[in-house]
Write an enzyme that holds these catalytic residues in place. Structure first.
Site, short mmCIF file in Angstrom:
data_model
loop_
_atom_site.label_atom_id
_atom_site.label_comp_id
_atom_site.label_asym_id
_atom_site.label_seq_id
_atom_site.Cartn_x
_atom_site.Cartn_y
_atom_site.Cartn_z
N HIS A 1 1.25 -1.15 -0.40
CA HIS A 1 -0.10 0.13 0.16
C HIS A 1 0.53 1.57 -0.45
O HIS A 1 1.65 0.97 0.97
CB HIS A 1 -0.59 0.36 1.00
CG HIS A 1 -1.76 -1.27 1.44
ND1 HIS A 1 -2.09 -1.56 0.02
CD2 HIS A 1 -2.37 -1.36 1.95
CE1 HIS A 1 -3.05 -2.58 0.18
NE2 HIS A 1 -3.39 -2.69 1.57
N LYS B 1 -13.14 5.00 8.35
CA LYS B 1 -13.57 5.82 7.57
C LYS B 1 -14.70 6.14 7.60
O LYS B 1 -15.07 6.95 6.63
CB LYS B 1 -12.33 5.43 5.98
CG LYS B 1 -13.19 6.83 5.30
CD LYS B 1 -12.24 6.48 3.84
CE LYS B 1 -13.30 7.15 2.66
NZ LYS B 1 -14.12 6.56 1.90
#
Length: 902
Positions: free
Chosen positions: A152, A565
């Site tokens: 990532h 999130k």
């Protein structure tokens, strides 16, 4: 945000650290002066102004801010860019000094005879002297530490920068070493200046986006430099703790190898079109090449030193038979080895093992079929040495090679494929309309096969089928362990798991394919429904048969990033804790051995924080000797680039797993969670409501884009994966990494704390403020969460964040953010009993306080560049490109200063 909320701690750093910082920054100063004395003067003026802004003695904050802004705005464009580059390089050097100091401190502790917290020696002693003494053997038997490396895009530094910093570290080591001649020291100092000059002149930004192949090769440098040598050191530490330093290396190991590695690098295709079936095939080949070279190199090195004669150490009959067999397979090598070592059969045997490893790497005749064959040869060697009375030779370096083989095999790490559930639904819909949501049909297709040959028409379907065939090919070459886990992100129901099994049967109908489909539950809704999905799977005959064949062992992944999130850090962590407990109860009720795979990120807003502390706060029974977790981007280099730091990290993780898995500890965790269940439910509800009230407001996505360098970060070439999933607009399609990264750049750190204040305040109002203090004192999950939130609040800076928030021209959003920051800070201090943030962690508090003025300088420069970029006329593409580079340079610098990205 409240400008008075930050309380700097100006306590002096340790003398060795101060010496290293002074040496490195002086070298940078000398390099800047050589290039341009006025440049060094300008950097110094900006530095002093930033420090004065923090101190604000005799002046208001507004006056000092105005002075700092005027200084930065008054710089010529080229001056401002070089000042930004100077502060970026400064932080890279300071980070290097701090890493060296951590390693130095760890080395000093290891050399002492005192008690080292969280070390394996301390943990084993504690367990043996407590109620868990009778459990220790069982704990060790099921111990499993399983880091999974991912690519990532959280490592902002170029590989060239990382390599140069490594050379600077080597130059520092030479300066620290005793020298016998003045010329040696002068040459070392010259070498340091040369490498700092290279760092200064090295472009900080990648010109092109790295490919998945680049990411694979980058990860393999960590294997080559650290991980391969680290594994036996970790096992040796445990061995010494269990049987004592006098017997370790003489007696057989007291515990089995427990460290396993996984990797998503080159296999994670969720939203990354650059990762194809051929990329995954190539990644496995790179893994095998590095692993086999490392094993071959160790076998040759140990073999060259194993110069024991047949007279002093008679070989066993089994060893002689193996030696004759290998000599027949490699006659030329055997003749050469016999010539050099005519009466040394153990040496000959190990050197021929190295020849066979080379043949395996080259895919030549007489290669090893798998790592188990190598292990049989090594254990045959050990047995021969032991029977000859040379046990110390059997369980010394040769045992290290055994451990390395057990840990890494021939492929270093298991490649794990990941793909979004929606992709499988689309392909099933294309091939067999209506099948994508029919769990019964999909299970039947997986068990009995498809009714007729189905043609994959779309490119997406063809690539999915090709990926499954590559997995089968890799298993045929290296065995099932090379790549058998298939993670399904955003799993909503049983059909999402069964679809992969059905498609695998379609893609590979006539060859063996062992596939463990791992559901990944990410949203709060999916986390709550995870046990229901698994129960639905149990009702499917084909899936149940697969479970039985695997010994009723099951893996489930929990997503920290997207859940945070989705509903905010507090509600997400409570949902994750609740899911762990529910899944553990379900698994025990169904007699299933469950492994929870934790998809934790780097910063707090993505589930980050110290891994050992995180393990101690897991739900009761959810660890049970096993811990699997993702290690991402910058975290890989922070934890594993330096051997001493890597060893300490893995010792802490292993110790935490052992401690958390005892019967007494599980019972205590269960009681503590039940005791505070009502408070947890209230916190989750209120914090989620506060978070959604902010991010769900119309215009918030546009506000976020305006106040942060979000769009610019998307062009930073951090990694091969795009910043968004698909084409979903607003925040919905935005990945959690750029979400956290962009907020960190604003010095607001909103994902790491927003909603926490409201949740804590609700508990304080209903149960009294003392209840929060009791929760922090008695509930490890809660205290660990508060520690992480406290760090996030401390790294947030109200003064600087306010300047970014003004860019959005939305006073309502700004007011709400400021109020929640004050609330979170106030409630956290009340719960912890601290007078100021990080009062209980003075070393971290000092580091944050000392760094802040220098990060401030970069933030003021970034704000200038952002305003100029956004005001740039659309037709002036050259100027826009230059300004974008300047913004991205400051992004790198702020990331280095804060020591995290996304």
């Amino acid at each position: 945000m409240d400008p008075e909320a930050s309380r700097p701690d100006r306590a002096a750093a340790p003398a060795p650290l101060r010496r290293d910082v002074r040496r490195l920054t002086s070298a940078l100063g000398a390099v800047l002066h050589e290039e341009s004395p006025p440049l060094l003067d300008t950097v110094e003026r900006v530095r002093r102004s930033a420090i004065a802004l923090r101190r604000r003695r005799g002046h208001s904050a507004a006056v000092m801010q105005a002075r700092m802004s005027a200084l930065v705005e008054g710089l010529r464009s080229d001056q401002a860019e070089r000042v930004a580059r100077a502060f970026t390089v400064y932080f890279q050097l300071v980070n290097l000094a701090e890493e060296r100091h951590r390693a130095r401190t760890l080395g000093r502790r290891q050399g002492s005879r005192g008690v080292i917290p969280d070390s394996l020696a301390t943990t084993v002693q504690m367990l043996r002297s407590g109620p868990a003494a009778a459990e220790l053997a069982q704990l060790l038997a099921r111990l499993d530490v399983h880091p999974v490396l991912t690519a990532h895009p959280t490592e902002a530094r170029r590989r060239a920068v990382i390599d140069t910093l490594a050379r600077i570290a080597q130059a520092m080591d030479r300066l620290d070493a005793p020298v016998t001649a003045g010329g040696d020291r002068a040459d070392s100092e010259r070498g340091l200046l040369e490498q700092v000059a290279i760092l200064w002149r090295t472009a900080q930004l990648r010109r092109t986006r790295p490919t998945p192949g680049d990411e694979v090769r980058t990860v393999m440098t960590v294997f080559d430099d650290t991980l391969f040598l680290l594994a036996p050191r970790l096992y040796r530490e445990l061995d010494r703790a269990l049987i004592g330093p006098q017997r370790s290396g003489v007696d057989p190991p007291a515990a089995r190898a427990f460290l396993r590695w996984g990797s998503w690098v080159g296999a994670d295709r969720d939203g990354n079109p650059a990762v194809t079936s051929q990329v995954t095939r190539a990644a496995a080949q790179v893994h095998a090449d590095h692993a086999l070279r490392a094993l071959e190199g160790s076998a040759r090195r140990i073999g060259r030193s194993l110069t024991v004669s047949a007279a002093s150490t008679p070989p066993s009959a089994a060893l002689l038979a193996g030696l004759a067999r290998d000599a027949g397979a490699y006659p030329r090598a055997a003749t050469s080895i016999r010539t050099r070592a005519p009466d040394e059969p153990h040496r000959q045997r190990l050197l021929l093992v190295a020849e066979r490893l080379a043949a395996t790497r080259r895919e030549q005749a007489h290669a090893y079929a798998d790592a188990d064959q190598l292990l049989r040869d090594l254990r045959e060697l050990q047995a021969s040495l032991v029977s000859a009375g040379a046990a110390r030779l059997a369980y010394g370096e040769l045992q290290d090679l055994v451990w390395q083989t057990e840990t890494f095999g021939f492929t270093f790490a298991e490649l794990e494929v990941r793909q979004h559930a929606e992709v499988h639904r689309d392909v099933c819909r294309e091939l067999y309309p209506g099948s994508e949501a029919d769990a019964d049909l999909l299970d039947r297709l997986a068990r009995d096969g498809w009714p007729a040959p189905m043609a994959a028409g779309s490119s997406r379907a063809r690539e999915l089928v090709a990926t499954l065939r590559v997995i089968a090919d890799l298993q045929g070459r290296w065995g099932p362990g090379v790549c058998r886990r298939y993670v399904v992100s955003f799993t909503h129901g049983a059909a999402d798991v069964l679809a992969v099994r059905a498609l695998a049967r379609l893609a590979v109908p006539d060859r063996p394919l062992q596939l463990d489909v791992v559901p990944l539950f990410e949203s709060r809704h999916d986390l709550d429904g995870a046990p229901r999905v698994l129960q639905q799977l149990l009702h499917q005959p084909g899936w149940r048969e697969w479970l039985e064949r695997g010994g009723r062992r099951l893996e489930v992944m929990l997503g920290y990033s997207d859940s945070a999130k989705d509903v905010g850090v507090l509600a997400a962590n409570l949902a994750l804790h609740r899911a762990q407990a529910a899944l553990t109860r379900w698994a025990r009720g169904e007699r299933i051995t469950l492994t929870l795979f934790h998809g934790r990120g780097g910063p707090v807003g993505r589930g980050g924080g110290p891994a050992g502390r995180a393990i101690s706060g897991q739900a009761a029974g959810s660890v049970d000797g096993r811990f699997k977790v993702t290690e991402q981007g910058e975290v890989i280099f922070a934890r594993y680039a330096h051997p001493a730091i890597a060893l300490r990290h893995l010792e802490q993780v292993t110790s935490a797993i052992l401690t958390a898995s005892t019967t007494a500890r599980e019972a205590a965790l269960r009681d503590e969670a039940a005791r505070f269940q009502d408070e947890a439910d209230l916190m989750a509800q209120v914090s989620e409501g506060a978070y959604l009230e902010l991010v769900g407001q119309p215009g918030f996505a546009e506000f976020f884009t305006a106040v942060s360098p979000l769009d610019e970060i998307g062009r930073l070439h951090l990694g091969s994966r795009p910043a968004r999933r698909g084409r979903a607009p607003g925040l919905a399609g935005l990945r959690a990494i750029p979400w956290a990264f962009a907020w960190a750049q604003t010095r607001c750190n909103l994902p790491g704390w927003f909603g926490v204040g409201s949740g804590l305040e609700a508990v304080a109002q209903r149960h009294g403020p003392d209840r929060l203090a009791a929760m922090n004192r008695d509930w490890p999950f809660f205290s660990t969460l508060l520690e992480n939130v406290e760090m996030s609040l401390a790294k947030a800076d109200p003064m600087i964040a306010g300047l970014y928030l003004e860019l959005g021209h939305q006073e309502g959003f700004v007011t709400r953010i400021r109020e929640e920051y004050r609330r979170a800070r106030r409630q956290l201090l009340q719960a912890t009993g601290h007078r100021h943030l990080l009062a209980g962690r003075p070393v971290l508090g000092r580091a944050v306080a000392l760094r802040n003025p220098y990060v401030d300088a970069l933030s003021f420069l970034q704000l200038r560049f952002l305003r100029e970029l956004r005001a740039c006329p659309p037709g002036d593409s050259d100027r826009a490109a230059r300004l974008l580079e300047r913004v991205l340079l400051t992004v790198n610098g702020v990331a280095a200063g804060l020591q995290n990205t996304g």
